[in-house]
Design a protein around this motif. Structure first.
Motif, PDB file in Angstrom:
ATOM      1  N   SER A 177     -15.716 -16.088  32.407  1.00  0.00           N
ATOM      2  CA  SER A 177     -16.285 -14.762  31.644  1.00  0.00           C
ATOM      3  C   SER A 177     -15.214 -13.823  30.991  1.00  0.00           C
ATOM      4  O   SER A 177     -14.968 -13.335  30.775  1.00  0.00           O
ATOM      5  CB  SER A 177     -16.993 -13.880  33.021  1.00  0.00           C
ATOM      6  OG  SER A 177     -17.042 -12.372  32.749  1.00  0.00           O
ATOM      7  N   LEU A 233     -15.320 -15.236  27.483  1.00  0.00           N
ATOM      8  CA  LEU A 233     -15.919 -14.940  26.505  1.00  0.00           C
ATOM      9  C   LEU A 233     -15.475 -14.267  26.718  1.00  0.00           C
ATOM     10  O   LEU A 233     -15.864 -13.500  25.542  1.00  0.00           O
ATOM     11  CB  LEU A 233     -17.838 -15.404  27.627  1.00  0.00           C
ATOM     12  CG  LEU A 233     -17.988 -17.103  28.040  1.00  0.00           C
ATOM     13  CD1 LEU A 233     -19.496 -16.750  28.152  1.00  0.00           C
ATOM     14  CD2 LEU A 233     -17.736 -17.741  26.441  1.00  0.00           C
ATOM     15  N   LYS A 282     -22.185  -9.551  31.775  1.00  0.00           N
ATOM     16  CA  LYS A 282     -23.895  -9.771  30.750  1.00  0.00           C
ATOM     17  C   LYS A 282     -23.632 -10.517  29.240  1.00  0.00           C
ATOM     18  O   LYS A 282     -23.605 -11.455  28.617  1.00  0.00           O
ATOM     19  CB  LYS A 282     -25.147  -9.956  31.255  1.00  0.00           C
ATOM     20  CG  LYS A 282     -25.216 -10.535  32.133  1.00  0.00           C
ATOM     21  CD  LYS A 282     -26.098 -10.241  33.270  1.00  0.00           C
ATOM     22  CE  LYS A 282     -26.462 -11.013  34.568  1.00  0.00           C
ATOM     23  NZ  LYS A 282     -27.599 -11.218  35.065  1.00  0.00           N
ATOM     24  N   PHE A 283     -23.663  -8.361  28.918  1.00  0.00           N
ATOM     25  CA  PHE A 283     -24.076  -8.686  27.275  1.00  0.00           C
ATOM     26  C   PHE A 283     -22.637  -9.135  26.225  1.00  0.00           C
ATOM     27  O   PHE A 283     -22.908  -9.816  25.754  1.00  0.00           O
ATOM     28  CB  PHE A 283     -24.483  -7.000  26.884  1.00  0.00           C
ATOM     29  CG  PHE A 283     -23.950  -6.924  25.163  1.00  0.00           C
ATOM     30  CD1 PHE A 283     -25.454  -7.055  24.760  1.00  0.00           C
ATOM     31  CD2 PHE A 283     -23.412  -5.994  24.827  1.00  0.00           C
ATOM     32  CE1 PHE A 283     -24.981  -6.672  23.735  1.00  0.00           C
ATOM     33  CE2 PHE A 283     -22.812  -6.099  23.717  1.00  0.00           C
ATOM     34  CZ  PHE A 283     -23.938  -5.812  22.660  1.00  0.00           C
ATOM     35  N   MET A 338     -20.760 -10.886  27.485  1.00  0.00           N
ATOM     36  CA  MET A 338     -20.380 -12.905  27.612  1.00  0.00           C
ATOM     37  C   MET A 338     -21.432 -13.413  26.299  1.00  0.00           C
ATOM     38  O   MET A 338     -20.949 -14.012  25.864  1.00  0.00           O
ATOM     39  CB  MET A 338     -20.730 -13.069  29.196  1.00  0.00           C
ATOM     40  CG  MET A 338     -19.837 -13.398  29.999  1.00  0.00           C
ATOM     41  SD  MET A 338     -20.615 -13.377  31.954  1.00  0.00           S
ATOM     42  CE  MET A 338     -20.176 -15.408  31.696  1.00  0.00           C
ATOM     43  N   ILE A 339     -22.073 -12.406  25.983  1.00  0.00           N
ATOM     44  CA  ILE A 339     -23.068 -13.188  25.327  1.00  0.00           C
ATOM     45  C   ILE A 339     -22.254 -12.914  23.827  1.00  0.00           C
ATOM     46  O   ILE A 339     -22.871 -14.034  23.191  1.00  0.00           O
ATOM     47  CB  ILE A 339     -24.884 -12.843  25.393  1.00  0.00           C
ATOM     48  CG1 ILE A 339     -25.385 -13.172  26.632  1.00  0.00           C
ATOM     49  CG2 ILE A 339     -25.507 -13.046  24.277  1.00  0.00           C
ATOM     50  CD1 ILE A 339     -27.249 -12.711  27.003  1.00  0.00           C
ATOM     51  N   ALA A 396     -19.955 -15.844  23.568  1.00  0.00           N
ATOM     52  CA  ALA A 396     -20.544 -16.979  23.131  1.00  0.00           C
ATOM     53  C   ALA A 396     -20.583 -17.598  22.022  1.00  0.00           C
ATOM     54  O   ALA A 396     -20.523 -18.269  21.577  1.00  0.00           O
ATOM     55  CB  ALA A 396     -21.434 -17.362  24.556  1.00  0.00           C
ATOM     56  N   VAL A 397     -21.461 -16.363  21.223  1.00  0.00           N
ATOM     57  CA  VAL A 397     -21.912 -16.463  20.182  1.00  0.00           C
ATOM     58  C   VAL A 397     -20.618 -15.705  18.990  1.00  0.00           C
ATOM     59  O   VAL A 397     -20.780 -16.985  17.968  1.00  0.00           O
ATOM     60  CB  VAL A 397     -22.685 -14.864  19.284  1.00  0.00           C
ATOM     61  CG1 VAL A 397     -23.284 -15.411  18.358  1.00  0.00           C
ATOM     62  CG2 VAL A 397     -24.125 -15.010  20.667  1.00  0.00           C
TER      63      VAL A 397
END
Length: 636
Positions: free
Chosen positions: A17, A20, A94-95, A97-98, A101-102
């Motif tokens: 976490s 990211l 979570k948002f 982290m996404i 990652a992108v």
């Protein structure tokens, strides 16, 4: 066992976490920087007046410096703290982290990581280079560790011998041009006895041994030994400090091996070819880092180190002093921020007063160093800094897929880990680590100022130390009290270093192969390099065309003017030596005419088209004497 696995899983998730989420500000700045790269690099360029009067043959003239350097510095000063603040924010984890990652995936695509990884598979030569580098690295680490475990004395001895072989075997000739920058100011001081009359392009400290060498009749090939000794001392000191600093002591062997490979064998030239890229100039950050770890940020001995560098290594000393100020200021702001996040209040005035009392001595010593440098040289900061700043020359735009950006990603990750898990580290470890990160930025100014990819190699000391620091931090976080590290944890902890090592091989494996080939050739042929310029004939001819006067001003490019002053016994008439240093053609012409009025001879090389076109038409002279390759102009 289930509870242990749950704890492991929780730590892995938290660290992921951090990677990211905390990396988002860096990635945002990276993409924004290149989205507006044209506007950034084309604003703040040299003025028309500067370019119209500039000497078009000066090194760096075509490297025009816009606002890019300022944006890079601002970017690296904010991405670390912003990453931590974003991680501490109340936004959806979570948002984020996404999103992170992108962005990291797009970053790797922009850096052409996959093509750089896959292309070597089609080249047997590159694959062989990768195998050789990996074998060298792995072999060195395993041998050193094994010997050190059996006998620390034998281990140290073998490590020292390895470093000697790497540092003291030159496999290329020196650059007269580069050595003249270091030695010309030393000659001026020896002739006049005044430091204020010399132009220390690379500060006082590198020129101190040059004074001794010149006074005892030596030359550039003797000064080369100074560069070699500085590299040896740096590598030894790095290993000693790393062994004491890292919690996982084996990382010291890893750091030393990769530093030797990158700094010495992945360079465009043999490192002592140019003294300004040796450790006597570029690696004093290690002194401050070690002082912060062994003595602490508050100890006056660290302040003494700051003052020492500000006076004798002013260009980088001022930068390192600024890094210290930024760090202690950041610690104050961090305290304010954490208090506000925890209970919505800010510390009272007493906190600020205590902060001032804590760091006042060291700040005062740093400022005192500036005053002392001014008293000695007549300038608060090195004169070359203001010259380059005023002219806005000397920079190449940073590449979008520069190797440096990988180190920047590790830098941000490391910064966030230190702040998020602060309670897991000892105070001296945490403080020294943060200072190292700020010194990482400070030493990078050498890269920001002249963004050749080769300069990444020259500043790799701080970069690689931060990378290995990141692995040491992760290994500490994965270590549970009384529990040995599992193989999976070790792999995860070493991932940052493994990634950077792979990147280094992808970028510079061929350079490593070329330099090791040159190294082997030197060992086989025992090539000797001897200074032959100027010859006795050169000095005789110059004496003839100047009527054996000692009042001579050489307008000769390539760094050879210093060697003529030195071997011919001529007094250096100006602090701007060599002539290549002067950016503005108009200043050179004005100065030459001033010397002509004072009875000097201006000496040039017959057939020098630069001199004939850019200078000769503007010189006010009456007499010309010519013999062989030299010509003199005078009013005598």
């Amino acid at each position: 066992m289930t509870e242990q696995n749950t704890a492991d899983s929780s730590m892995f998730k938290k660290i992921l976490s951090v990677l990211l989420v905390a990396g988002i500000p860096f990635l945002y700045c990276y993409f924004t920087f290149f989205a507006f790269n044209h506007e950034i690099t084309h604003s703040g360029l040299p003025t028309f007046e500067v370019m119209s009067t500039a000497d078009t043959h000066v090194s760096g003239l075509n490297e025009q410096d816009g606002m890019e350097r300022n944006f890079l510095l601002a970017m690296f000063l904010i991405i670390g703290p912003l990453g931590y603040m974003l991680y501490r924010s109340k936004l959806a984890e979570k948002f984020l982290m996404i999103v992170g990652a992108v962005l990291w995936l797009v970053f790797l695509l922009e850096m052409h990581f996959l093509p750089n990884l896959l292309t070597p598979l089609s080249s047997g030569e590159k694959i062989m280079n990768f195998v050789v580098i990996t074998a060298w690295f792995s072999g060195a680490v395993l041998v050193w560790k094994s010997l050190y475990r059996l006998s620390p004395f034998v281990g140290r001895l073998v490590i020292a011998e390895t470093i000697i072989l790497c540092c003291f075997v030159p496999f290329g000739d020196i650059s007269y041009y580069d050595y003249s920058y270091i030695m010309a100011p030393a000659l001026k001081v020896l002739q006049t006895g005044k430091i204020s009359g010399a132009f220390f392009q690379y500060d006082i400290l590198p020129s101190i041994p040059a004074m001794y060498i010149l006074k005892t009749g030596g030359g550039p090939y003797d000064y080369r030994t100074v560069g070699q000794i500085s590299m040896f001392v740096f590598f030894v000191a790095t290993f000693v400090v790393a062994r004491r600093f890292f919690t996982h002591k084996s990382l010291a062997f890893v750091l030393l091996a990769v530093m030797l490979i990158m700094r010495l064998f992945m360079n465009l030239n043999e490192v002592t070819n140019a003294p300004q890229v040796t450790s006597i100039r570029l690696d004093w950050w290690l002194l401050l880092f070690a002082a912060a770890y062994f003595w602490g940020l508050k100890d006056f001995k660290l302040g003494i180190c700051l003052a020492f560098l500000v006076v004798l290594l002013n260009s980088f000393g001022v930068i390192y002093f600024a890094c210290y100020l930024l760090l202690v200021g950041f610690l104050l702001l961090l305290q304010f921020y954490n208090n506000y996040m925890e209970d919505g209040t800010l510390p009272n005035q007493q906190v600020f007063t205590d902060w001032v009392k804590t760091y006042a001595t060291n700040i005062g010593l740093g400022l005192g160093g500036l005053v002392l440098h001014w008293l000695i040289t007549g300038n608060i900061v090195n004169e070359s800094i203001s010259i380059y700043k005023d002219f806005q020359l000397g920079m190449l735009p940073v590449l979008q897929d520069s190797l440096y950006w990988y180190f920047a990603g590790i830098f941000v990750f490391c910064f966030a880990l230190l702040l998020v898990f602060k309670n897991r580290f000892q105070e001296n470890y945490w403080n020294a680590s943060l200072l190292l990160l700020f010194l990482f930025i400070g030493n990078s100014i050498y890269f920001f100022g002249r963004s050749h990819e080769n300069n990444i190699v020259n500043i790799s000391g701080t970069l690689l130390f931060v990378v290995v620091l990141c692995s040491d931090i992760l290994l500490q976080l994965f270590t549970e009290e009384g529990q040995p590290l599992s193989f999976k944890k070790k792999l995860a902890g070493l991932a940052p270093f493994a990634f950077i090592f792979l990147v280094l091989m992808l970028a510079d494996a061929n350079m490593f192969a070329a330099n090791t080939t040159a190294y082997k050739k030197y060992l086989k042929e025992k090539t000797e390099y001897n200074q032959s310029f100027p010859s006795d004939l050169d000095l005789k001819v110059i004496g003839d065309v100047t009527n054996h006067s000692k009042k001579v001003y050489f307008m000769i490019y390539g760094g050879s003017d210093f060697f003529l002053y030195y071997k011919g016994g001529y007094e250096v008439p100006t602090k701007f030596v060599p002539i290549d240093t002067w950016m503005l053609k108009s200043e050179k012409i004005d100065y030459a005419n001033k010397l002509l009025e004072q009875g000097y001879y201006v000496v040039a090389v017959n057939g020098d088209d630069i001199f004939k076109k850019d200078f000769l038409p503007y010189l006010k002279y009456k007499n010309v004497l010519s013999e062989n390759v030299y010509v003199s102009y005078s009013n005598n």
